[in-house]
Design a protein around this motif. Structure first.
Motif, short mmCIF file in Angstrom:
data_model
loop_
_atom_site.label_atom_id
_atom_site.label_comp_id
_atom_site.label_asym_id
_atom_site.label_seq_id
_atom_site.Cartn_x
_atom_site.Cartn_y
_atom_site.Cartn_z
N GLU A 26 28.03 0.80 -11.44
CA GLU A 26 27.35 0.67 -12.73
C GLU A 26 27.11 2.03 -13.36
N ARG A 29 30.33 3.17 -14.96
CA ARG A 29 30.76 2.44 -16.15
C ARG A 29 29.82 2.68 -17.33
N SER A 30 28.53 2.77 -17.08
CA SER A 30 27.53 2.98 -18.13
C SER A 30 26.55 4.05 -17.66
N ARG A 33 22.34 4.86 -18.80
CA ARG A 33 21.27 3.88 -18.82
C ARG A 33 19.91 4.51 -18.47
N GLU A 150 24.09 4.50 -26.18
CA GLU A 150 22.91 4.25 -25.36
C GLU A 150 21.63 4.39 -26.16
N GLU A 155 25.82 -2.20 -25.74
CA GLU A 155 26.51 -2.48 -24.49
C GLU A 155 27.85 -1.75 -24.52
N TYR A 156 28.10 -0.92 -23.51
CA TYR A 156 29.31 -0.10 -23.50
C TYR A 156 29.74 0.12 -22.06
N GLU A 157 31.01 0.50 -21.88
CA GLU A 157 31.49 0.75 -20.53
C GLU A 157 32.77 1.56 -20.55
N ASP A 159 36.36 2.26 -18.51
CA ASP A 159 37.29 1.45 -17.76
C ASP A 159 37.32 1.91 -16.30
N ASP A 160 37.09 0.98 -15.37
CA ASP A 160 37.12 1.33 -13.95
C ASP A 160 38.48 1.88 -13.52
#
Length: 247
Positions: A26, A29-30, A33, A150, A155-157, A159-160
């Motif tokens: 997590e 990806r973000s 937070r 943020e 909501e953002y991420e 790419d794994d």
């Protein structure tokens, strides 16, 4: 901490803290937070500085300079009720949003929406100077977009499978909370000039990426999760053309 170069033209390089030792997915990806209140407030202040200083710079470049009294009055409105530096980030957020709305209204009423791209380019020249380099190449401007996302609680991420790298970096905002905040502000009496925040935001983010020496591309999207967008920054190569945003 970062160290400022003493020589003219040298860029400020800041070393960011690394993520948690367990390498939690997590965080990867973000990663913002857990931004502190102080960091959030500082970014709101920097964004306001980029916008206001960029507008000053843009107006100076025009042959049709505004009446000074009109410009001073606008600045007075922008910086009215300036919070203490230690104030909660929500207060700096309100100040930034009000200032952004006032500047958009000023420009659109006086010159039309077509000047927003030029204003964004002027802001990006300020951004080029005040936004530190973190040594991550194309990932730097994409991480700046993530930090801005943020701030609003979007909501953002990342790419794994394709984490941000020096030559190419990507970010997907699956739900842009700027739309939510705009509607809340509109209901509280703030005059919103633009029908969509994307009208200015796409120019601004593209210009910031370009100012840092990379090629921007974006794609707007909407669906069950609301409005969103996908951003890329890549190493500029001769003969390439910037992608066009689509919804």
């Amino acid at each position: 901490m970062g160290v400022d170069g003493a020589g003219a033209g040298r860029r400020r390089v800041v070393v960011l803290p690394v993520g948690p030792a367990d390498g939690g997915a997590e965080w990867g990806r973000s990663p913002y937070r857990s931004m502190s209140e102080a960091d959030r407030s500082a970014l709101w202040r920097q964004r306001l500085h980029e916008a206001e200083a960029g507008l000053t710079r843009y107006l100076v470049s025009l042959d049709d300079q505004p009446q000074l009294a009109e410009w001073f009055a606008l600045q007075g409105e922008i910086f009215a009720d300036l919070p203490e530096e230690s104030a909660p980030s929500a207060q700096w957020q309100r100040l930034f949003f009000r200032g952004q709305a006032l500047m958009e209204r000023f420009l659109v009423r006086r010159y039309g929406e077509q000047v927003l791209e030029a204003w964004a380019a002027s802001n990006a020249e300020v951004h080029r100077t005040v936004e530190p380099d973190h040594g991550r190449g194309a990932a730097d401007p994409i991480h700046r977009i993530a930090r801005q996302a943020e701030l609003y609680g979007s909501e953002y991420e990342f790419d794994d499978e394709r984490p941000p790298g020096r030559e190419r970096a990507e970010l997907t905002i699956t739900h842009c909370a700027i739309w939510d905040y705009r509607e809340q502000a509109r209901r509280s009496g703030v005059t919103i000039t633009l029908a969509s925040p994307c009208t200015y935001c796409t120019h601004a983010l593209s210009a910031n990426i370009r100012a840092k020496g990379f090629r921007p591309a974006y794609r707007l999207q909407s669906g069950p999760t609301g409005h969103g967008c996908h951003w890329e920054a890549s190493a500029a190569t001769e003969g390439t053309e910037e992608g066009t945003g689509t919804r």
